[in-house]
Design a protein around this motif. Sequence first.
Motif, PDB file in Angstrom:
ATOM      1  N   LEU A  71     -30.964  20.027 -19.767  1.00  0.00           N
ATOM      2  CA  LEU A  71     -32.052  20.188 -20.735  1.00  0.00           C
ATOM      3  C   LEU A  71     -33.341  19.565 -20.208  1.00  0.00           C
ATOM      4  O   LEU A  71     -34.432  20.088 -20.439  1.00  0.00           O
ATOM      5  N   GLY A  72     -33.210  18.445 -19.471  1.00  0.00           N
ATOM      6  CA  GLY A  72     -34.395  17.826 -18.878  1.00  0.00           C
ATOM      7  C   GLY A  72     -35.048  18.728 -17.843  1.00  0.00           C
ATOM      8  O   GLY A  72     -36.276  18.840 -17.795  1.00  0.00           O
ATOM      9  N   ILE A  73     -34.225  19.377 -17.024  1.00  0.00           N
ATOM     10  CA  ILE A  73     -34.765  20.328 -16.046  1.00  0.00           C
ATOM     11  C   ILE A  73     -35.484  21.464 -16.770  1.00  0.00           C
ATOM     12  O   ILE A  73     -36.582  21.888 -16.380  1.00  0.00           O
ATOM     13  N   PHE A  74     -34.883  21.960 -17.855  1.00  0.00           N
ATOM     14  CA  PHE A  74     -35.432  23.104 -18.590  1.00  0.00           C
ATOM     15  C   PHE A  74     -36.801  22.765 -19.173  1.00  0.00           C
ATOM     16  O   PHE A  74     -37.776  23.497 -18.984  1.00  0.00           O
ATOM     17  N   VAL A  75     -36.872  21.632 -19.898  1.00  0.00           N
ATOM     18  CA  VAL A  75     -38.111  21.293 -20.612  1.00  0.00           C
ATOM     19  C   VAL A  75     -39.146  20.699 -19.675  1.00  0.00           C
ATOM     20  O   VAL A  75     -40.262  21.222 -19.545  1.00  0.00           O
ATOM     21  N   LEU A  76     -38.782  19.584 -19.025  1.00  0.00           N
ATOM     22  CA  LEU A  76     -39.766  18.868 -18.215  1.00  0.00           C
ATOM     23  C   LEU A  76     -40.138  19.633 -16.954  1.00  0.00           C
ATOM     24  O   LEU A  76     -41.305  19.695 -16.576  1.00  0.00           O
ATOM     25  N   GLY A  77     -39.132  20.221 -16.313  1.00  0.00           N
ATOM     26  CA  GLY A  77     -39.419  20.929 -15.069  1.00  0.00           C
ATOM     27  C   GLY A  77     -39.867  22.359 -15.275  1.00  0.00           C
ATOM     28  O   GLY A  77     -40.901  22.782 -14.747  1.00  0.00           O
ATOM     29  N   ILE A 186     -42.023  28.539  -9.822  1.00  0.00           N
ATOM     30  CA  ILE A 186     -41.240  27.295  -9.779  1.00  0.00           C
ATOM     31  C   ILE A 186     -40.633  27.022 -11.154  1.00  0.00           C
ATOM     32  O   ILE A 186     -39.461  26.638 -11.276  1.00  0.00           O
ATOM     33  N   GLY A 187     -41.412  27.224 -12.198  1.00  0.00           N
ATOM     34  CA  GLY A 187     -40.902  27.020 -13.550  1.00  0.00           C
ATOM     35  C   GLY A 187     -39.749  27.947 -13.880  1.00  0.00           C
ATOM     36  O   GLY A 187     -38.736  27.528 -14.452  1.00  0.00           O
ATOM     37  N   LEU A 188     -39.878  29.219 -13.523  1.00  0.00           N
ATOM     38  CA  LEU A 188     -38.797  30.178 -13.772  1.00  0.00           C
ATOM     39  C   LEU A 188     -37.543  29.817 -12.982  1.00  0.00           C
ATOM     40  O   LEU A 188     -36.416  29.958 -13.480  1.00  0.00           O
ATOM     41  N   LEU A 189     -37.735  29.351 -11.745  1.00  0.00           N
ATOM     42  CA  LEU A 189     -36.605  28.922 -10.923  1.00  0.00           C
ATOM     43  C   LEU A 189     -35.865  27.767 -11.587  1.00  0.00           C
ATOM     44  O   LEU A 189     -34.623  27.766 -11.683  1.00  0.00           O
ATOM     45  N   LEU A 190     -36.612  26.783 -12.084  1.00  0.00           N
ATOM     46  CA  LEU A 190     -35.989  25.615 -12.713  1.00  0.00           C
ATOM     47  C   LEU A 190     -35.272  25.987 -14.000  1.00  0.00           C
ATOM     48  O   LEU A 190     -34.203  25.448 -14.312  1.00  0.00           O
ATOM     49  N   ILE A 191     -35.847  26.895 -14.773  1.00  0.00           N
ATOM     50  CA  ILE A 191     -35.189  27.333 -16.004  1.00  0.00           C
ATOM     51  C   ILE A 191     -33.873  28.040 -15.685  1.00  0.00           C
ATOM     52  O   ILE A 191     -32.858  27.849 -16.363  1.00  0.00           O
ATOM     53  N   THR A 192     -33.873  28.856 -14.615  1.00  0.00           N
ATOM     54  CA  THR A 192     -32.638  29.541 -14.203  1.00  0.00           C
ATOM     55  C   THR A 192     -31.547  28.537 -13.841  1.00  0.00           C
ATOM     56  O   THR A 192     -30.398  28.655 -14.258  1.00  0.00           O
ATOM     57  N   VAL A 193     -31.918  27.517 -13.044  1.00  0.00           N
ATOM     58  CA  VAL A 193     -30.952  26.484 -12.655  1.00  0.00           C
ATOM     59  C   VAL A 193     -30.476  25.709 -13.881  1.00  0.00           C
ATOM     60  O   VAL A 193     -29.277  25.419 -14.028  1.00  0.00           O
ATOM     61  N   ALA A 194     -31.404  25.374 -14.785  1.00  0.00           N
ATOM     62  CA  ALA A 194     -31.044  24.608 -15.978  1.00  0.00           C
ATOM     63  C   ALA A 194     -30.066  25.373 -16.851  1.00  0.00           C
ATOM     64  O   ALA A 194     -29.085  24.800 -17.355  1.00  0.00           O
ATOM     65  N   LEU A 195     -30.298  26.666 -17.047  1.00  0.00           N
ATOM     66  CA  LEU A 195     -29.390  27.467 -17.866  1.00  0.00           C
ATOM     67  C   LEU A 195     -28.016  27.561 -17.221  1.00  0.00           C
ATOM     68  O   LEU A 195     -26.984  27.511 -17.913  1.00  0.00           O
ATOM     69  N   ARG A 196     -27.984  27.675 -15.899  1.00  0.00           N
ATOM     70  CA  ARG A 196     -26.702  27.727 -15.186  1.00  0.00           C
ATOM     71  C   ARG A 196     -25.915  26.433 -15.379  1.00  0.00           C
ATOM     72  O   ARG A 196     -24.716  26.446 -15.667  1.00  0.00           O
ATOM     73  N   LEU A 197     -26.584  25.299 -15.235  1.00  0.00           N
ATOM     74  CA  LEU A 197     -25.918  24.006 -15.385  1.00  0.00           C
ATOM     75  C   LEU A 197     -25.503  23.757 -16.828  1.00  0.00           C
ATOM     76  O   LEU A 197     -24.417  23.226 -17.087  1.00  0.00           O
TER      77      LEU A 197
END
Length: 293
Positions: A71-77, A186-197
Amino acid sequence: MANLLVALAKGVAALITGSAALWAETLHSIADTGNEVLLFIGVHRSKRKEDPRHPFGYGQERYFWALLAALGIFVLGGVLSIGEGVRSLMRPEPLVSPWIGVVVLVAAACFEGYSWRVARRQVLTRARELDRTILEHLARGSDPATSTVYLEDSAALVGIALALAALVLQLLTGWRASDGLASVCIGLLLITVALRLARRSKSLLIDEAAPEDVVRPIREAIARHGWIAHVPALDVIFVGPGQLLVIVRVAPVPAASAAPAHELVGQVDRLRDELLHMPAVTEVAVTVEDARG
């Protein structure tokens, strides 16, 4: 500490250059730093011994803290990086001393690259032990901490490459929109990783069954016991990283059913002891039913 120092370096470079992509990478490194703290807390708390309120221990603490990290990656990143990118696209500004940003990003790539190699080595070693590919292990593994670090570092390297490309492109062509576009990417990349995790942590938190390559050796060990006619039910559940709860219901052959009760109890005890000595198995529950049932 390494992530924190990288975040500070990127932040200073972002202040000097005004680059949206560098701001996105700063947010990314800040999120990574916070996530390392959350994962450390999860690992520490998960090592507590079982007690009457938690008879299977605290292994699932790691899943909870890994979910918070996602969730931190999703919001902050992710979300803030996209917001910064959109702002830059709406009001593009020329960069100041972009070479400072280039130098900082190259240095950050060296640090992140080393961390990525260490994380990849850990994931690859565990995957080979289970005869899996890295992708299969990331999808099936029960330890979210290692997977989170590996995916974070992979995203960090891609993010640095995007930010670096944006700076170089603006230096060579003067195209200001490249900086904002890189920040959005970069934001879209981080959201993708966050959703996966987050999806993986959620699956483990709600007692996901172990994959077939984990269950197979347990099923084969049970089948080797000649007093068992068949196995009506076998459930193998993760109760923590590398911790399995095995719940099995067996139907004995007629000869075993007709034998004195203490002999059948002895057979069940030997089965349970054998399963408890298998890797990762922490608790076993065996139920015996009528072979005709």
